[in-house]
Design an enzyme around this catalytic site. Structure first.
Site, short mmCIF file in Angstrom:
data_model
loop_
_atom_site.label_atom_id
_atom_site.label_comp_id
_atom_site.label_asym_id
_atom_site.label_seq_id
_atom_site.Cartn_x
_atom_site.Cartn_y
_atom_site.Cartn_z
N PHE A 1 54.80 22.06 -34.36
CA PHE A 1 55.45 22.91 -33.36
C PHE A 1 54.58 22.95 -32.12
O PHE A 1 53.41 23.34 -32.18
CB PHE A 1 55.68 24.34 -33.88
CG PHE A 1 56.39 25.19 -32.85
CD1 PHE A 1 57.75 25.04 -32.64
CD2 PHE A 1 55.69 26.09 -32.06
CE1 PHE A 1 58.41 25.79 -31.66
CE2 PHE A 1 56.35 26.84 -31.08
CZ PHE A 1 57.70 26.69 -30.89
N LYS B 1 48.24 31.86 -27.31
CA LYS B 1 48.44 33.06 -28.12
C LYS B 1 47.35 34.15 -28.03
O LYS B 1 47.53 35.13 -27.33
CB LYS B 1 48.71 32.68 -29.56
CG LYS B 1 50.10 32.03 -29.72
CD LYS B 1 50.56 31.96 -31.14
CE LYS B 1 52.05 31.70 -31.25
NZ LYS B 1 52.43 30.28 -31.25
N ASP C 1 46.33 20.91 -30.49
CA ASP C 1 47.09 22.10 -30.10
C ASP C 1 46.52 23.27 -30.89
O ASP C 1 46.83 23.46 -32.06
CB ASP C 1 48.58 21.89 -30.41
CG ASP C 1 49.42 23.13 -30.10
OD1 ASP C 1 48.83 24.21 -29.88
OD2 ASP C 1 50.65 23.01 -30.09
C1 LIG Z 1 53.33 29.39 -30.45
C2 LIG Z 1 52.92 27.97 -30.35
C3 LIG Z 1 53.24 27.19 -29.22
C4 LIG Z 1 54.11 27.70 -28.11
O1 LIG Z 1 53.54 28.75 -27.40
P1 LIG Z 1 54.43 29.60 -26.37
O2 LIG Z 1 53.44 30.51 -25.74
O3 LIG Z 1 55.48 30.30 -27.15
O4 LIG Z 1 55.00 28.64 -25.40
C5 LIG Z 1 52.75 25.90 -29.16
N1 LIG Z 1 51.99 25.40 -30.14
C6 LIG Z 1 51.67 26.11 -31.24
C7 LIG Z 1 50.82 25.49 -32.30
C8 LIG Z 1 52.14 27.40 -31.39
O5 LIG Z 1 51.86 28.09 -32.50
#
Ligand SMILES: *Cc1c(COP(=O)(O)O)cnc(C)c1O
Length: 396
Positions: free
Chosen positions: A137, A251, A222
C-alpha cells in the site's frame, strides 16, 4: 448529539469511509472520549499516527508557540523550524536531504518522480519502470495507487499509470526475475501495514538490497507507517543490514498533524532542481515546529526503548491468547506494529472490542491490526488482552 452529528455527516461528508457510529470528542494519552461520555483505550492511534498519544501538552505548546509567531510563508523563503526538522532527520538517518510535503501519498509521489528524474538526467530514459510488491500500500493518488499491489485499491480507476510491475513480497527470486534494464527502482514497505502486517523473512530485505546493488536499481523504503519508532527503531530499515536510497515518512511524524517527508541520499536528491517539484504547504513552520517537538520528545523520553519493551510484552500476550483460541491463526509484527490473523472475519471482533471500550483495527478482512500510541502501558495492554480473551471465548 451522536446521532445528530452522524446524520449530518452522512448528508455532507464524501462517502469514502465506512465509519463506526461514534463521535470522538477528546483524548489524552492512549484514551479517547466520545460525545456520549464513553471512554476508549486506543489501539489504533489514527492508524499508526499518534505515536505519543493524544493531546500531548509539549506538542500542543510547540504548535501554539509557533502559531503565535508565523503560520506560513512560501518555500520561496527559508524558515527556522523547517531547517531544524530536516537537520534532525538527516542526523538520525542515512539520508542527506529532505523534501517536505503533507501526506504519505505525496511523499511516495515525490519518491516516484525523483527516481524517474534521476535516470532521466543520466539520459537513461528507458529506465523508468518501478517494481513494487503484491499486497503493498503506497497511497491513493494516481501514481501511488498505481504502485499499490492490491486490486481493490485500483479498481474503477482505469487507465491507471503504466510503468509499475509487481512481485510477491518475501520472494527475492521473483524480484531477480522481474528486474531488468527498464527498472529504475524497487519500492517496498519493510513491514507491510495495510497489506496485513506482513513481516519480511530473515534475509529477504538484505536480498532485495543486494539485487538492487547488482543491477544499479534504486531502493525506496516506504516507511510512512513503519517510520518514527513504530517498529521499535526510529526507522524500520535499522532492523536489517541495509540502507535504502530513498525513504518516505508521514503518519507518525507529526503525531496527527499533516506532514510527509521524502528523504534521499545526496547523489539522488540532486536530481530535484529548482522547479522540479514543489508543495505549497510542505514544511510550513507551524507543522515542522510541532514535528520537531515530536522527534525530540521521542528521543528525550526513550520512547523507542519503551516501544520495544511493550511490543515484546504485547506480542507474548497475543501469542498466549493464540494458544487458548483456535480462531487465532497467527500473531506477527515488529515493535508496536502487531497483527493477528483470524480464521473468522475480524470486523465483529473490532465491534465487540469497541462496545467494551477498546479501539482496534482490522485490515484484509481477517487481520486484526494493533498500532497503539508508542507510549501505551502494560496495564492498557492487559486490559485489551482480557477483552479479547472474553470475546474469543464466544467463538470456541
Ligand atoms: C498510510 C500509508 C500511505 C499513505 O499515506 P497518506 O498520508 O494516507 O497519503 C502510504 N504508504 C504506507 C505504507 C501507508 O501506511
Amino acid at each position: 448529539m451522536n446521532n445528530d452529528i452522524i446524520s449530518r455527516a452522512d448528508t455532507v461528508i464524501a462517502t469514502t469511509y465506512k465509519r463506526f457510529p461514534i463521535v470522538i470528542e477528546s483524548g489524552r494519552g492512549c484514551t479517547l472520549w466520545d460525545t456520549e461520555g464513553r471512554k476508549y483505550t486506543d489501539f489504533v492511534a489514527g492508524i499508526a499516527v499518534c505515536c505519543l498519544g493524544h493531546a500531548v501538552p509539549e506538542i500542543a505548546r510547540a504548535l501554539s508557540r509557533q502559531a503565535e509567531r508565523l503560520f506560513h510563508v512560501s518555500n520561496l523563503y527559508y524558515t527556522v523550524p523547517q531547517v531544524e526538522l530536516a537537520e534532525w532527520l538527516v542526523k538520525h538517518s542515512f539520508a542527506d536531504r529532505v523534501f517536505f510535503c503533507n501526506s504519505g501519498a505525496e511523499a511516495n509521489e515525490a519518491a516516484i518522480k525523483l527516481v524517474r528524474k534521476y535516470f532521466n538526467d543520466r539520459k537513461e530514459t528507458g529506465r523508468h519502470r518501478i517494481i513494487a510488491m503484491e499486497q503493498s500500500f503506497h497511497g491513493r493518488t494516481f501514481a501511488t495507487l498505481s504502485a499499490t499491489g492490491q486490486e481493490k485499491i485500483r479498481k474503477g480507476f482505469d487507465p491507471i499509470l503504466t510503468g509499475f510491475d509487481f512481485v510477491p513480497f518475501n520472494d527475492v527470486e521473483a524480484l531477480k526475475r522481474q528486474i531488468n534494464e527498464d527498472t529504475c527502482a524497487v519500492m517496498i514497505e519493510a513491514v507491510q501495514g495495510e497489506g496485513g502486517v506482513r513481516c519480511p523473512s530473515p534475509g529477504y530485505i538484505e536480498g532485495v538490497r543486494k539485487t538492487c546493488d547488482e543491477t544499479g536499481t534504486l531502493l525506496i523504503f516506504d516507511e510512512v507507517q513503519t517510520g518514527i519508532g513504530r517498529t521499535g527503531r526510529l526507522f524500520a530499515y535499522e532492523h536489517f543490514d541495509v540502507t535504502p536510497d530513498i525513504m518516505t515518512l508521514a503518519k507518525a511524524l507529526g503525531n496527527g498533524l499533516p506532514i510527509g517527508a521524502m528523504t534521499a541520499r545526496e547523489e539522488i536528491a540532486r536530481a530535484f532542481q529548482p522547479g522540479s517539484h514543489a508543495s505549497t504547504f510542505g514544511g510550513t513552520p507551524v507543522i515542522t515546529a510541532a514535528a520537531l517537538e515530536v522527534l525530540r520528545t521521542i528521543e528525550r523520553e526513550n520512547v523507542l526503548g519503551h516501544c520495544r519493551e511493550m511490543g515484546q510484552y504485547f506480542k507474548a500476550q497475543l501469542k498466549d491468547l493464540q494458544k487458548r483460541h483456535s480462531v487465532i491463526a497467527e500473531v506477527r509484527g515488529l515493535g508496536l506494529m502487531l497483527g493477528m490473523t483470524l480464521t473468522i472475519e475480524g470486523m465483529p471482533v473490532v465491534q465487540a472490542c469497541m462496545e467494551k471500550g477498546f479501539l482496534i483495527n482490522c485490515t484484509q478482512e481477517k487481520v486484526l491490526r494493533f498500532v497503539p500510541p508508542l507510549v501505551i502501558s502494560k496495564a492498557e495492554i492487559d486490559g485489551l488482552i482480557a477483552c479479547l480473551d472474553g470475546i474469543f471465548q464466544g467463538y470456541s
